[in-house]
Design a protein around this motif. Structure first.
Motif, PDB file in Angstrom:
ATOM      1  N   ALA A 145     -25.356  90.795  28.243  1.00 18.37           N
ATOM      2  CA  ALA A 145     -25.314  89.350  28.037  1.00 18.37           C
ATOM      3  C   ALA A 145     -26.251  88.564  28.938  1.00 18.37           C
ATOM      4  N   TYR A 146     -26.233  88.812  30.240  1.00 19.94           N
ATOM      5  CA  TYR A 146     -27.010  87.967  31.149  1.00 19.94           C
ATOM      6  C   TYR A 146     -27.265  88.701  32.464  1.00 19.94           C
ATOM      7  N   SER A 200     -31.521  92.094  40.943  1.00 22.23           N
ATOM      8  CA  SER A 200     -30.827  91.508  39.803  1.00 22.23           C
ATOM      9  C   SER A 200     -29.497  92.212  39.571  1.00 22.23           C
ATOM     10  N   VAL A 201     -28.569  91.453  39.034  1.00 22.00           N
ATOM     11  CA  VAL A 201     -27.265  91.985  38.640  1.00 22.00           C
ATOM     12  C   VAL A 201     -27.081  91.644  37.170  1.00 22.00           C
ATOM     13  N   THR A 202     -26.945  92.675  36.333  1.00 23.42           N
ATOM     14  CA  THR A 202     -26.849  92.496  34.893  1.00 23.42           C
ATOM     15  C   THR A 202     -25.412  92.721  34.445  1.00 23.42           C
ATOM     16  N   SER A 203     -24.930  91.823  33.576  1.00 23.71           N
ATOM     17  CA  SER A 203     -23.530  91.863  33.141  1.00 23.71           C
ATOM     18  C   SER A 203     -23.418  92.003  31.635  1.00 23.71           C
ATOM     19  N   LEU A 204     -22.275  92.537  31.231  1.00 24.21           N
ATOM     20  CA  LEU A 204     -21.974  92.688  29.816  1.00 24.21           C
ATOM     21  C   LEU A 204     -21.353  91.408  29.265  1.00 24.21           C
ATOM     22  N   GLU A 205     -21.117  91.405  27.973  1.00 24.33           N
ATOM     23  CA  GLU A 205     -20.542  90.242  27.313  1.00 24.33           C
ATOM     24  C   GLU A 205     -19.188  89.861  27.889  1.00 24.33           C
ATOM     25  N   THR A 246     -18.390  89.959  30.918  1.00 26.50           N
ATOM     26  CA  THR A 246     -18.725  89.561  32.298  1.00 26.50           C
ATOM     27  C   THR A 246     -18.675  90.716  33.299  1.00 26.50           C
ATOM     28  N   THR A 247     -18.503  91.943  32.844  1.00 31.07           N
ATOM     29  CA  THR A 247     -18.524  93.092  33.751  1.00 31.07           C
ATOM     30  C   THR A 247     -19.934  93.314  34.282  1.00 31.07           C
ATOM     31  N   ALA A 248     -20.099  93.245  35.601  1.00 30.45           N
ATOM     32  CA  ALA A 248     -21.390  93.554  36.216  1.00 30.45           C
ATOM     33  C   ALA A 248     -21.529  95.072  36.264  1.00 30.45           C
ATOM     34  N   PHE A 249     -22.534  95.596  35.569  1.00 35.16           N
ATOM     35  CA  PHE A 249     -22.608  97.052  35.461  1.00 35.16           C
ATOM     36  C   PHE A 249     -23.931  97.639  35.944  1.00 35.16           C
ATOM     37  N   GLN A 250     -24.957  96.815  36.132  1.00 34.47           N
ATOM     38  CA  GLN A 250     -26.268  97.328  36.569  1.00 34.47           C
ATOM     39  C   GLN A 250     -26.798  96.465  37.710  1.00 34.47           C
TER      40      GLN A 250
END
Length: 236
Positions: free
Chosen positions: A173-174, A205-210, A212-216
């Protein structure tokens, strides 16, 4: 192929082969329109495409100047994979995996980007990116093991996002990002062929799923002399 594509491709080839050298002016819009038998609107669109691809820079009162392609333009905003970006910018790139290990997330390293980061076990990937045969980026990724249990060498050297979205069906997501300039580490010096007193541009960077879980969590270490970051902003 449209007239626009023909004009763009011919100008691009002439820039690539040095017919139009760095720091020289392209012919005027009128001259190009006459040369290619095209409208000025077509010429303007072809020049705009060359600007977007980082081949030329428009200078008021002078025209279009051929710029140094040794500096590669990377956008700061947006959530896009390295493979997607390199294809969009027509870079010849290779990715080499240096390390693939399991370790706890180094929360302190990303505190400024994600002050609410939670402990988790991650897959730590270290990958070297080369553009036109020159090493220019070290990507250090920490992938949440609860979301992505394992990552193969083939996936790491191709596209993580293609794997995340195409095979694991994750919805990305973002991302939140931070940019700093830091002294080159010993690893930077070795892999990026830098001097001991060199600096690197670091994008965390911190990438999150839809959901809102930050996974990368990613730390990209760029050769400062090869990259410029570009953003577009409009005054409200």
């Amino acid at each position: 192929m449209t007239k626009l594509d023909l004009v763009y491709q011919d100008l691009k080839q002439k820039i690539d082969t040095g017919v139009y050298a760095t720091d020289t002016l392209l012919p005027s819009e009128n001259a190009l329109a006459s040369l290619y038998g095209a409208s000025r609107d077509t010429i303007r669109k072809a020049l705009a495409k060359l600007r977007d691809q980082g081949f030329i820079q428009s200078q008021k009162g002078r025209g279009s100047v051929v710029i140094n392609r040794q500096q590669y333009v990377f956008p700061v905003s947006g959530v896009i994979s390295y493979k997607e970006l390199s294809q969009r910018l027509n870079f010849k790139t290779t990715t080499t995996m240096i390390e693939n290990t399991q370790m706890p997330l180094p929360i302190a390293n990303f505190k400024a980007v994600d002050p609410h980061a939670k402990p988790c076990t991650t897959t730590r990937l270290v990958r070297l990116r080369e553009v036109n045969g020159e090493p220019v980026i070290i990507d250090i990724d920490y992938i949440n093991g609860d979301v992505v249990p394992a990552i193969s060498k083939a996936v790491a050297e191709d596209s993580l996002y293609a794997y995340f979205e195409g095979q694991l069906h994750l919805t990305i997501a973002y991302a939140k990002k931070e940019i700093t300039v830091e002294p080159a580490t010993a690893q930077d010096q070795q892999l990026l062929h830098l001097d001991a007193n060199a600096s690197v541009v670091v994008v965390k960077s911190v990438t999150s799923l839809e959901d809102t879980t930050a996974f990368q969590y990613t730390e990209s270490r760029h050769r400062a002399d090869r990259f410029r970051f570009q953003e577009f902003a409009r005054r409200a």
